[in-house]
Design a protein around this motif. Sequence first.
Motif, PDB file in Angstrom:
ATOM      1  N   UNK A 460       1.302  11.811  -6.718  1.00  0.00           N
ATOM      2  CA  UNK A 460       2.326  11.536  -7.718  1.00  0.00           C
ATOM      3  C   UNK A 460       3.499  10.784  -7.105  1.00  0.00           C
ATOM      4  N   UNK A 461       3.868  11.139  -5.886  1.00  0.00           N
ATOM      5  CA  UNK A 461       4.942  10.462  -5.166  1.00  0.00           C
ATOM      6  C   UNK A 461       4.627   8.982  -4.982  1.00  0.00           C
ATOM      7  N   UNK A 462       3.339   8.676  -4.803  1.00  0.00           N
ATOM      8  CA  UNK A 462       2.903   7.290  -4.617  1.00  0.00           C
ATOM      9  C   UNK A 462       2.670   6.575  -5.943  1.00  0.00           C
ATOM     10  N   UNK A 463       2.794   7.309  -7.055  1.00  0.00           N
ATOM     11  CA  UNK A 463       2.565   6.701  -8.363  1.00  0.00           C
ATOM     12  C   UNK A 463       1.107   6.615  -8.733  1.00  0.00           C
ATOM     13  N   UNK A 509      -5.895   6.072  -1.579  1.00  0.00           N
ATOM     14  CA  UNK A 509      -5.558   5.912  -2.989  1.00  0.00           C
ATOM     15  C   UNK A 509      -4.931   4.560  -3.320  1.00  0.00           C
ATOM     16  N   UNK A 510      -4.425   3.854  -2.326  1.00  0.00           N
ATOM     17  CA  UNK A 510      -3.732   2.601  -2.589  1.00  0.00           C
ATOM     18  C   UNK A 510      -4.304   1.486  -1.726  1.00  0.00           C
ATOM     19  N   UNK A 511      -4.062   0.274  -2.141  1.00  0.00           N
ATOM     20  CA  UNK A 511      -4.461  -0.919  -1.376  1.00  0.00           C
ATOM     21  C   UNK A 511      -3.253  -1.846  -1.303  1.00  0.00           C
ATOM     22  N   UNK A 512      -2.252  -1.503  -0.484  1.00  0.00           N
ATOM     23  CA  UNK A 512      -0.997  -2.274  -0.469  1.00  0.00           C
ATOM     24  C   UNK A 512      -1.205  -3.680   0.062  1.00  0.00           C
ATOM     25  N   UNK A 513      -0.453  -4.624  -0.502  1.00  0.00           N
ATOM     26  CA  UNK A 513      -0.486  -5.995   0.010  1.00  0.00           C
ATOM     27  C   UNK A 513       0.341  -6.121   1.277  1.00  0.00           C
ATOM     28  N   UNK A 514       1.359  -5.262   1.404  1.00  0.00           N
ATOM     29  CA  UNK A 514       2.163  -5.230   2.616  1.00  0.00           C
ATOM     30  C   UNK A 514       2.342  -3.775   3.008  1.00  0.00           C
ATOM     31  N   UNK A 515       1.758  -3.393   4.132  1.00  0.00           N
ATOM     32  CA  UNK A 515       1.821  -2.025   4.619  1.00  0.00           C
ATOM     33  C   UNK A 515       2.734  -1.973   5.837  1.00  0.00           C
ATOM     34  N   UNK A 516       3.742  -1.120   5.781  1.00  0.00           N
ATOM     35  CA  UNK A 516       4.707  -0.956   6.866  1.00  0.00           C
ATOM     36  C   UNK A 516       4.564   0.460   7.406  1.00  0.00           C
ATOM     37  N   UNK A 537      -8.652  -2.902   8.525  1.00  0.00           N
ATOM     38  CA  UNK A 537      -9.437  -4.140   8.480  1.00  0.00           C
ATOM     39  C   UNK A 537      -9.791  -4.506   7.035  1.00  0.00           C
ATOM     40  N   UNK A 538     -10.150  -3.512   6.233  1.00  0.00           N
ATOM     41  CA  UNK A 538     -10.454  -3.776   4.825  1.00  0.00           C
ATOM     42  C   UNK A 538      -9.236  -4.327   4.097  1.00  0.00           C
ATOM     43  N   UNK A 539      -8.074  -3.743   4.345  1.00  0.00           N
ATOM     44  CA  UNK A 539      -6.852  -4.214   3.689  1.00  0.00           C
ATOM     45  C   UNK A 539      -6.570  -5.662   4.062  1.00  0.00           C
TER      46      UNK A 539
END
Length: 601
Positions: A460-463, A509-516, A537-539
């Motif tokens: 839920x925190x991640x939407x 659960x997510x596939x971010x375009x920019x992961x920090x 690698x998948x991202x």
Amino acid sequence: MGELTFTEVSVAGAPAVSFCVDPSAGDPVAAWFLTHGWIDEPVQRAFLSLLEPGMRVLDLGCHLGTFSLPASALGASVLAVDATRMHVELLTAAAERNGFGQLWAVTRAISDSTEPVAFVERSIHGHVGLPDEGYAAEELVYVDPATVDSLLAERGWDGVDLVKMDIEGMETVGLRGMRNLFASPARPPIVFECNASTLPRSGSSICQLREAIADLGYELLLIDHLRPGTLVEFEPLDVQPECVCDYVALPTGGRRPPRLTSEWAIEPRFSLEQLTTRLLDTAAGHGGGYRAYAAGVLAHGPEWLRECTPATALRTLRSDREHVVRDAIEAGATSSALREHANATEPRAAGRPPDVALWARDLGVRRRLEGLERAPSDGDDGAGQALLEGASLHVRSGQLVGLVSDSDESASALLAVLAGQQPPSSGMLERSAGALLLSKLGAGFEPNLTVSDNISLYAAFLGYDVGDAERRAEHMAGIAGLESELDLPLGELDAGALAGLALSVALELTAPRLLLVDLLPPLAHPPLVDWLLARSWQLRQAGGCIVQVVAEERELWGPAAGVLWLAGGRIALQGHGASVFEARRRALLGLPVHGLELGLV
């Protein structure tokens, strides 16, 4: 030659054909063929876009037939040439297996002399052996020379419709042997390699080769290997962004081939920012020779390029772990880049390049005033201590960039700004997509609830949809090694297990375009680390990019496109990862770095 093997391979989406390889030869392309059954590189796509049935094709530097065999399958007649006899024998066997009676392969060394050519057979890196290189007699084979005109005469061809040249620096020599071919008005398209490392071995250069082709009546289009499907208009004296590039040369004044224009986007010359970022990426790459090329161009190229090159990148190149890179920086007035590109015209400025996901210039971050939400301005007396100053970086789609810092607070502040969670006190930031920041991995967790409950809470925190997260809870806990701990209160987990759970939930659960990713505690579950490597690698394969804070190089989730070292709130070095980490270790010990006193810590 060892036992030969035939394998079916599709080249750039063309119908599969049989290739003949020698598995014992140590050829990396052959190994790829045997394990994948396909190969698809932009230069191959460009070549096939120019091909029509019935054409006569000249393949100079044919290797295993990656261009010759699909061309034959599509109805072309092909004359293939290579100086390595084994390559010709393998291609001849493949032609027989496929029934390509219109493919002829010959062993010749392209030359403008009648003397046999001393050649060093090194698979795809075979090259002419120069007298001053000190090769032992057993390392050299002597190959019959030929000009293109003489080869065509032998074949009985009065011309060709398409030429491909990749002959390890002998391309300019090859052109000199095409006088008869170019005596007529006909100008066959040419697909050629332009290699800044190998061309000087024949007394040529990238600019000389491109000028020679342009003078014959051609326009140049660079095949952009970072953006498949894109060609870039190029002038002969333009600065080449990488040490080795492939080009399509088309006759000027005519209509561009319809298939090429329908299958490819043709863009104008690189902007200043595109060129600069590409050169900086080359300067951070893994090949020492490639970094040396970028070092020479960035340090000694045209003034307009030197003015926009970060001092930190040049300092990193000066402290590079390989002497060939340091030598390129120190070349000074003898630099080939200085001679070659003196008259290169400055490209237009256009801002963030389209394939750069994160673009930061001169970012500054100041510590927030106690009790206030706002960061202090420059006018705040005393309290405005800088956490970060003058940070410039870019991250391209698909890249992983590492960040090592002498201050956890500075690194976290930079990530917060990059994520848009905190405005910079100075500088400019542009992003092409939203960011996911994994920093305080306990945020959003409740220690008194169970692991299972916290998975739902964190989703839920991640939407993310909580119901779906609940259905996948056991799987995500298993990734973190906690499948038997679903009913355990979260507060009983140590920091490493907590971080592992947060990572598994966030990235499953997510596939971010920019992961920090901020500095993580040690992860004690080895399968989790393997999963992180695969997931990152998948991202990146999907076009995402990652900025990861680490303490050591081994903690990176894969090969980095570059590493930044923050020291004292400023970028001390940025570029080639292994060189940055080595320089940092030596600097922390108070030791000089290849003769340089960095004075950074």
